[in-house]
Write an enzyme that holds these catalytic residues in place. Structure first.
Site, mmCIF file in Angstrom:
data_model
loop_
_atom_site.group_PDB
_atom_site.id
_atom_site.type_symbol
_atom_site.label_atom_id
_atom_site.label_comp_id
_atom_site.label_asym_id
_atom_site.label_seq_id
_atom_site.Cartn_x
_atom_site.Cartn_y
_atom_site.Cartn_z
ATOM 1 N N ASP A 166 0.824 -1.219 0.000
ATOM 2 C CA ASP A 166 0.000 0.000 0.000
ATOM 3 C C ASP A 166 0.857 1.268 0.000
ATOM 4 O OD1 ASP A 166 -2.453 1.341 0.159
ATOM 5 O OD2 ASP A 166 -2.303 1.510 2.341
ATOM 6 N N HIS A 167 0.591 2.158 -0.932
ATOM 7 C CA HIS A 167 1.357 3.414 -1.052
ATOM 8 C C HIS A 167 2.852 3.132 -1.170
ATOM 9 C CE1 HIS A 167 -2.011 6.155 -0.373
ATOM 10 N NE2 HIS A 167 -2.383 5.397 0.640
ATOM 11 N N ASP A 201 2.198 4.585 -5.660
ATOM 12 C CA ASP A 201 1.743 5.944 -5.338
ATOM 13 C C ASP A 201 2.820 6.956 -5.730
ATOM 14 O OD1 ASP A 201 0.999 8.341 -4.288
ATOM 15 O OD2 ASP A 201 0.706 7.635 -2.233
ATOM 16 N N GLU A 222 -2.616 6.239 -8.549
ATOM 17 C CA GLU A 222 -3.265 7.368 -7.858
ATOM 18 C C GLU A 222 -2.954 8.664 -8.591
ATOM 19 O OE1 GLU A 222 -2.732 7.090 -3.671
ATOM 20 O OE2 GLU A 222 -3.266 9.171 -3.274
ATOM 21 N N HIS A 226 -6.045 11.358 4.552
ATOM 22 C CA HIS A 226 -5.465 10.336 5.434
ATOM 23 C C HIS A 226 -5.494 10.884 6.855
ATOM 24 C CE1 HIS A 226 -3.035 8.315 1.996
ATOM 25 N NE2 HIS A 226 -4.056 7.550 2.331
ATOM 26 N N GLY A 258 -10.292 6.232 4.693
ATOM 27 C CA GLY A 258 -11.629 5.826 5.147
ATOM 28 C C GLY A 258 -11.923 6.188 6.597
ATOM 29 N N VAL A 266 -8.971 1.625 5.252
ATOM 30 C CA VAL A 266 -9.058 2.145 6.619
ATOM 31 C C VAL A 266 -7.770 1.781 7.362
ATOM 32 C CG1 VAL A 266 -10.305 2.062 8.819
ATOM 33 C CG2 VAL A 266 -11.563 1.837 6.667
#
Ligand code: G3H
Ligand code: ZN
Length: 290
Positions: A81-82, A103, A135, A184, A216, A237
């Protein structure tokens, strides 16, 4: 019968619910999230940021998820993630990650598009089942922070629908993350999602490309429901899970000052994470899909 993450995302898009994505830093968070997912019979994405992945270890994360799938019978997908570079994504995929978000949202659009394309080509050549997210537009804040001040979102950070269409066409991503008023972390002011922009982006981006809502945490339930109706089919989330974990851990250690056995003081922590994750699963409508 769904096999890949992209299969699940397509089903969620058709039925207007969202595949949940929870970030974890350790096994206790994973345990709490999985407890909720087992109860809810939901597919789930488990994400590790670069920092989280460095802490856990790529292969360790892969083994945890393999064991989780085997023990729960659920569809559990591991996401990088990212991740901020081709090299780092490639290393995660080599270690067996199912998915990645490359990202480069803070770079120039041309550079972001070209490098995202490179990641997509690499991943799909390796295995067509790997799902890659890109993104465009950027989020101005960071996960895990609870901001004491109000956060203003600069208009230039938001995603333009035409630019989104071009980015998705050029890069060939499976999932697309726009900036639409989401943040975020949790700001002192209530976030206000830009629903017109969400609808325009959904219309601009092909239906088989998933729309991913980052940030989220802290989005009021009514806004979240509307965002899903308008086409977000994957929601991330992190902060609310981290806060549930940390609050429960602080309380447990305070209540049991002499306890040195981790599985004892972690028990209420797992439970706090389970409850928080379950709230989100209900909100995202992913319950009883397996
Ligand atoms: O990728 C992770 C998320 O977008 C989490 O955002 O910390 O605001 O929940 P959050
Ligand atoms: Zn995010």
């Amino acid at each position: 019968m769904n096999e890949t993450l992209n299969d699940w995302l397509r089903q969620a898009a058709e039925e207007r619910w969202a595949v949940p994505h929870f970030n974890i830093s350790n096994f206790v968070q994973l345990k709490g999230v999985l407890a909720a997912c087992m109860e809810a019979h939901t597919p789930v994405m488990i994400g590790t940021s670069e920092g989280e992945a460095d802490f856990i270890g790529f292969r360790m994360a892969r083994h945890w998820i393999d064991a989780a799938e085997e023990e729960t019978g659920l569809a559990v997908f591991l996401n990088a993630d990212h991740f901020h570079s081709f090299e780092k994504v490639a290393a995660a995929l080599d270690a067996g990650y199912d998915s990645a978000l490359i990202d480069l949202s803070k770079k120039r659009v041309e550079d972001n598009s070209a490098e995202t394309r490179r990641v997509v080509d690499h991943a799909h050549a390796k295995d067509r089942a790997i799902s890659i997210e890109g993104e465009l537009g950027y989020l101005v804040t960071e996960s895990s922070k609870i901001y004491k001040e109000a956060v203003e979102i600069p208009p230039e950070s938001l995603t333009d629908p035409d630019a989104a269409r071009a980015f998705v066409e050029t890069t060939g991503v499976d999932r697309f993350a726009p900036a639409v008023g989401n943040l975020h972390g949790i700001a002192a002011n209530m976030p206000q999602l830009d629903f017109e922009r969400i609808a325009a982006i959904r219309a601009a981006v092909p239906a088989n490309v998933a729309l991913v809502l980052h940030g989220g945490s802290g989005i009021p339930d009514d806004q979240m429901r509307r965002a899903i109706e308008l086409g977000f089919n994957n929601i991330h989330v992190s902060t609310e899970i981290r806060v549930a974990y940390t609050d429960a851990l602080r309380a447990a250690l305070a209540a049991m000052p002499d306890e040195t056995t981790p599985y004892k003081f972690y028990k209420p922590v797992v439970e706090a994470v389970r409850i928080k994750a379950m709230e989100k699963l209900q909100l995202f409508g992913s319950i009883n899909r397996i």
